[in-house]
Design a protein around this motif. Structure first.
Motif, short mmCIF file in Angstrom:
data_model
loop_
_atom_site.label_atom_id
_atom_site.label_comp_id
_atom_site.label_asym_id
_atom_site.label_seq_id
_atom_site.Cartn_x
_atom_site.Cartn_y
_atom_site.Cartn_z
N UNK A 1 17.03 -61.11 23.62
CA UNK A 1 17.40 -61.92 24.77
C UNK A 1 17.34 -61.05 26.02
N UNK A 2 16.35 -61.35 26.87
CA UNK A 2 16.09 -60.47 28.02
C UNK A 2 17.27 -60.43 28.98
N UNK A 3 18.05 -61.50 29.01
CA UNK A 3 19.20 -61.56 29.92
C UNK A 3 20.43 -60.90 29.26
N UNK A 4 20.82 -61.44 28.07
CA UNK A 4 22.08 -60.98 27.47
C UNK A 4 21.97 -59.62 26.80
N UNK A 5 20.82 -59.34 26.19
CA UNK A 5 20.69 -58.06 25.46
C UNK A 5 20.28 -56.93 26.42
N UNK A 6 19.33 -57.21 27.35
CA UNK A 6 18.86 -56.14 28.24
C UNK A 6 19.62 -56.14 29.57
N UNK A 7 19.45 -57.20 30.37
CA UNK A 7 19.98 -57.14 31.74
C UNK A 7 21.50 -56.97 31.78
N UNK A 8 22.20 -57.77 30.97
CA UNK A 8 23.66 -57.76 31.10
C UNK A 8 24.32 -56.55 30.44
N UNK A 9 23.58 -55.75 29.71
CA UNK A 9 24.19 -54.53 29.15
C UNK A 9 23.70 -53.28 29.91
N UNK A 10 22.88 -53.52 30.96
CA UNK A 10 22.27 -52.35 31.62
C UNK A 10 23.32 -51.47 32.31
N UNK A 11 24.47 -52.05 32.71
CA UNK A 11 25.53 -51.23 33.32
C UNK A 11 26.70 -51.01 32.37
N UNK A 12 26.46 -51.25 31.11
CA UNK A 12 27.55 -51.10 30.12
C UNK A 12 27.01 -50.32 28.91
#
Ligand code: COA
Length: 277
Positions: free
Chosen positions: A69-80
């Protein structure tokens, strides 16, 4: 005991065949961190579940899995970084480690889109049956990322290097019939027959001696990257451990049936366990 329930996957049963269904059809079953944790838990449970004799991995709706999931797996974990590390570990653990070591046979039933990261669980399943009109693709190249995780390794392990290079470098989509031609799937069938053909194949697997099947699939995977000398050594030891694990093998029942009773010809069909005839 009732089956477990999950937010991102469904468990369905047909006798001893268990369907693990990725269940985010509105996102084409893209893999979010939550989905990774759910499948990880389910595979650990089902490996020890006596009712499960064959596991089928499939997707809800008209998609098998649209990759990470490009949003939940990549983008939303990029600062975590902690969550990225946790979900990345779960993702690799179920898609490769748990599936390739699953003690019962596993079938990928590809019912539609199969993109990017989904190739890892496709290659981790022991067998793959696909709808003829399913769409496969290594779309990563389109926005400048590599087929990562271990997808590039999966491709060169499963396909001829020419095919692996072609589809990884171009991102060109292909259908289920082509997936069979290039070694990614065993059979391609019309979509409306996919479930019935998968169950037909699962029924064949169910009739085989489960210990022999398990040791054979472990051995075929293990020797793939060994030298011939190491493979010979490993297979000898593995055969001894199979005989210790299964009384029917220790008693050489199949061989007696062929040589002494002359009641069975192994070249003409699979051996069926006596209690299941
Ligand atoms: N990550 C996140 N969301 C995804 C996704 C992915 N990999 N694949 C699909 N989705 C989402 C879409 O963003 C859309 O969400 P929205 O309804 O909130 O807008 C929803 O799923 C449906 O997707 P849509 O593109 O409208 O469906 P479609 O049937 O027309 O096309 C695909 C399906 C799979 C061909 C298309 O979604 C696609 O190309 N996805 C990307 C696949 C990919 O490159 N995966 C590799 C990731 S490593």
């Amino acid at each position: 005991m009732a089956d477990k329930t999950y937010e991102n996957i469904k468990i369905e049963r047909e006798g001893n065949v268990t369907f693990l269904v990725l269940n985010r059809p509105e996102k084409r079953n893209a893999m979010s961190p939550g989905l990774h944790y759910d499948v990880q838990d389910a595979l650990r449970w089902l490996d020890d579940d006596a009712q499960t004799r064959v596991l089928v991995l499939t997707g809800a709706g008209d998609s098998w899995c649209a990759g990470q999931d490009l949003k939940l797996y990549f983008r939303e974990t990029s600062n975590n970084p902690m969550e990225r590390k946790r979900s990345n570990a779960a993702s690799h653990n179920w898609r490769w480690e748990l599936l390739t070591r699953f003690s019962k046979p596993t079938i990928a039933m590809v019912n539609g889109f199969c993109f990017g990261g989904a190739f890892t669980q496709l290659c981790a399943c022991d067998f793959a049956i696909t709808a003829e009109d399913a769409t496969f693709g290594l779309s990563e190249v389109n926005w400048g990322i590599l087929p990562g995780g271990i997808v590039s390794w999966n491709l060169t392990d499963m396909m001829l290097p020419r095919h692996a290079m072609y589809y990884a470098a171009t991102g060109e989509p292909f259908d289920g019939k082509r997936a069979v031609e290039i070694g990614l799937a065993n059979f391609a069938v019309p979509r409306d027959q996919l479930r019935a053909k998968t169950l037909e194949f699962a029924a064949k697997l169910e009739k085989l001696n489960p210990s022999v099947l398990r040791y054979t699939k472990e051995a075929v995977r293990a020797v793939r990257h060994m030298s011939a000398d190491d493979a010979r050594d490993y297979l000898g030891a593995k055969q001894d451990s199979l005989a210790r694990a299964d009384k029917e093998i220790a008693d050489k029942v199949g061989m007696k049936k062929f040589l002494d009773e002359k009641s069975y010809r192994p070249g003409l069909g699979p051996y069926q366990r006596p209690e299941e005839k």
